[in-house]
Each structure stands twice: as structure tokens, then as C-alpha cells.
Design an enzyme around this catalytic site. Sequence first.
Site, PDB file in Angstrom:
ATOM      1  N   HIS A 295       0.926  -1.400   0.033  1.00 16.26           N
ATOM      2  CA  HIS A 295       0.296   0.081   0.165  1.00 16.26           C
ATOM      3  C   HIS A 295       0.931   1.103   0.183  1.00 16.26           C
ATOM      4  CE1 HIS A 295       0.220   0.512   4.574  1.00 16.26           C
ATOM      5  NE2 HIS A 295       0.393  -0.625   4.401  1.00 16.26           N
ATOM      6  N   HIS A 338       7.965   1.591  10.730  1.00 17.70           N
ATOM      7  CA  HIS A 338       8.738   2.471  10.115  1.00 17.70           C
ATOM      8  C   HIS A 338       9.300   3.384  10.907  1.00 17.70           C
ATOM      9  CE1 HIS A 338       5.693   6.248   8.724  1.00 17.70           C
ATOM     10  NE2 HIS A 338       5.072   5.943   9.700  1.00 17.70           N
ATOM     11  N   GLU A 344       4.846  12.965  13.716  1.00 18.90           N
ATOM     12  CA  GLU A 344       3.416  12.903  13.181  1.00 18.90           C
ATOM     13  C   GLU A 344       2.719  12.544  15.026  1.00 18.90           C
ATOM     14  OE1 GLU A 344       3.584   8.591  11.870  1.00 18.90           O
ATOM     15  OE2 GLU A 344       5.379   9.285  10.277  1.00 18.90           O
ATOM     16  N   TYR A 353      -8.625   2.319  15.073  1.00 17.97           N
ATOM     17  CA  TYR A 353      -7.393   3.059  14.596  1.00 17.97           C
ATOM     18  C   TYR A 353      -6.576   1.020  13.377  1.00 17.97           C
ATOM     19  CZ  TYR A 353      -2.850   3.992  12.272  1.00 17.97           C
ATOM     20  OH  TYR A 353      -1.331   4.487  11.285  1.00 17.97           O
ATOM     21  N   HIS A 368       4.579  10.141  17.689  1.00 18.23           N
ATOM     22  CA  HIS A 368       5.790   9.488  17.258  1.00 18.23           C
ATOM     23  C   HIS A 368       6.245  10.505  16.520  1.00 18.23           C
ATOM     24  CE1 HIS A 368       2.654   6.194  17.417  1.00 18.23           C
ATOM     25  NE2 HIS A 368       3.259   5.566  18.066  1.00 18.23           N
ATOM     26  N   HIS A 374       7.951   3.112  14.749  1.00 19.43           N
ATOM     27  CA  HIS A 374       6.774   2.800  15.374  1.00 19.43           C
ATOM     28  C   HIS A 374       5.569   1.782  14.766  1.00 19.43           C
ATOM     29  CE1 HIS A 374       6.083   7.010  13.286  1.00 19.43           C
ATOM     30  NE2 HIS A 374       5.160   5.891  13.212  1.00 19.43           N
TER      31      HIS A 374
HETATM   32 FE   LIG Z   1       3.849   6.844  10.474  1.00 18.49          FE
END
Ligand SMILES: [Fe+2]
Length: 442
Positions: A295, A338, A344, A353, A368, A374
Site C-alpha cells: 500500500h 517505519h 507525527e 485505528y 511518534h 513505530h
Molecule cells: Fe508513522
Amino acid sequence: MAESTSSLKYMPGFGNDFETESLPGALPQGQNSPQKCNYGLYAEQLSGSPFTAPRGTNERSWLYRIRPSVRHTRRFSNASYPHWKTAPCLDDHSLPLGQLRWNPLPAPEETQNFLEGLRTMTTAGDVLTQVGMAAHAYTFDADMVDDYFFNADGELLVVPQLGAIRVFTEMGIMDVEPLEICLIPRGMMFKVSRIGEGDVWRGYVCENYGAKFTLPDRGPIGANCLANPRDFKTPVAAYEDKETPCRVHVKWCGKFYVTEIGHSPLDVVAWHGNYTPFKYDLRTYSPVGAILFDHPDPSIFTVLTAPTEEAGTANIDFVIFPPRWMVAEHTFRPPWYHRNIMSEFMGLIHGQYDAKEEGFVPGGMSLHNMMLPHGPDATGFEKASNTELKPVKLDHTMAFMFETRFPQQLTRFAAELETLQDNYLECWDGLERKFDGTPGIK
Ligand SMILES: [Fe+2]
């Protein structure tokens, strides 16, 4: 407290040059500044960009009002809103670096309005050079009645999570419910009141010190999808004709001031221009995503972006994670693990989520920060790694992210907030080594 959310009128479009009048003939035709305006109104220009900004980014509106704004600010006094912080803000706290998550703000201990209920979680950049942002959370349980506010430091992107709000701005009224957002331009006076019944109204605010939020380029996606311009709604002109004591509060370069006047500053009877507030329903966002495997990066879900002079490097991206179909084959479907040069700040408006099985609750927040790893929690990893990959509708969910190129500095309030989860890191503890280097093992 406001009653109805259905009677207000809006004009569709993003960045349009609008015109609107709440009394017939209040808006001058053919010119901006006639010798005498109808109804005894004063003409005034509000500029959101330098006069000489290129046409594509030049934003200003002409306001026709009962009094000019010089009558809406008298001598200022110092004021204090100790929980609203402005970058640069290197708050003194002892919380070490880490991935962080909070449950929702506790309900207010004392009655407070929107302005009093704002709590800064992070700041980034530097307001003095007009770069960066702040992430705020709010709770409130009282209306702003005779109190008005404008923020010279940046525009405010308001994300209600619990309870609908009425935002009465100089340029009109917006009713905004959870799953909608609104934007209040830099310098625009407004007040916020509650809509409906409830104990507490709660949400998030992104304060943008930099270039204004705009729609992201779509590149090869083409002319449609993501946030479509017609779904942005700008209010029609509305005004208060009120001759009673009022207070105008101001934030200017991180400091607060208040001035007392004898009337409402929301006295704009007609206006035209392209520097305007707007609201947007996140449910009208048309997501584009994976239809075969893997994705795209989460930037594919950008609603609004506040650019910097460096192409593709946003001061802020406002990104959502909306309901969508997951159909990718032989793919780990949740967000991958990542690390990111961008920082973020996330919130959850409702639902769940997809990267977290538990612990990230509606009204909660996570941070993050730059280069901190994370991704899915252990439960989510196992589930996504082993589930049958038939098409699945990820429904009844809406998370969002304020993502910035600048590291986000935690405020002392956020560091010491009682709802900070001290066990957040444990969500990854179950990610055990699975490696087996024996040749031929799959
Ligand atoms: Fe992220």
C-alpha cells in the site's frame, strides 16, 4: 448554547473568490472602496498574504462592517493562558524521549470555554519566523458569549471529537460536528459555542504558523478524488449587532493580550474575497489506495497540506485514515513498521485505528516523533500476518495525523498529563524474534 445545525448556509469551493451579504445591497458592486458604503458600513481589507504574493497564493477579503477593526481593539492589557504554548517552547520536564500515547484529556475541573480549555501538547518550529505548528487538545463546557479571540500567530484547524460546535467568525457562522473540521484563518476574530446537550465538548486543534493549508497536488491521480474542492464550505455573511461590554483576546508571537470594547467585533454585514474560513466533512474524502498489493505511504490520505519552500516537504500535512476497503493480495495490510524524518501527532475521532488493536481510544492521542520507530502492536501484527486476505471493509473509523517536518517538542503539560500511558511501549513487547537462518526455511 446553539440549537440547530441545519439552517446555516454555506458556499461550496476551495479558495474561490466568494461574495456574500446579509442585507440586500450591503456589498458594493464594481469597486471595493466607495466614497460612502451602503447602510453606513465601513470598508476594510483583511490580507492573508503579502500584497505582492503571486496571484495563485494571493489571499485577501474585503469586509463591510459596522465599525472598522481599529474600534475593536483598544489599549491592550497583558493576559495569560498558561496552557497554550507557542514555539519555540522547550518546556522544562523530565520525560525522556520516547513514543508516547495518551488517553483523552480529563473533563475540565472548572467551567471553561473553548479558549480557556485549550491545552498544548506539542510545538514545533518557530512562530517568529512563521514556520512550524502546535498540536493542541481541548475540552470545554461553556460558551464564549462576550469573549472573542483572534490568533495573529497562525491559522487554526479545528477537529471536534466529542460534541458539535458553533464557530462564529467575522465572515460568518459554521456549525461543525465530529467527523467535520473547520479552519479559522490567521487574524480572524471568532468565538466558539456548544451545540446540543452534553457534559463536555472535546477535540483537537492544529495551529499552523506557516504558509496556509491548501489542497495537495494529485499528481498521476488526476483531477478527482482525495479532498474535492466543492466539499469545502465557506459560511455566508452573518453579524452580531450588539452594543454591550465585550472582550477581545489576542495571541501575538506567543503572548496573550486582552482589550475591552463596548460592542461585538463580529459586525461584518457583507464581504467578498478569497481569504475565508471554511469547513469540510471528512466523510466526503474519496480515498485512493492499494488495489492489488502493498500500500502507498500514508501521504495518499492527505486532506490538506501546508507547504514550505522546499517542494514536497510540508510544514504540516493533515492526514486522515478514513473507512475504506482493504483488498490487497499477499500483503501485510496495516501500516508497516517505519521511522520517519517527519514527526507525527495522531488523534482518533472514532472507531479503531488499524495499526493498534487496543489502547488507542477515541479522544486519545499519540506522538511518534522524528526518527522514532513505530508500527502495529504485537496483536495487530499477528492478526494481520495470519488473517485470510479476502476483501475487508475497514469501517466506522476515523483517525487523523498532524505530521510536520519539524521535531515536535513536548509541553510540560503533555509530559505530566495524568492520561499519559506509561505502558505504551509494551504494545510491541510481543514482537518476538521469528528468524530462523536454516537454509531453505520459509
Ligand atoms: Fe508513522
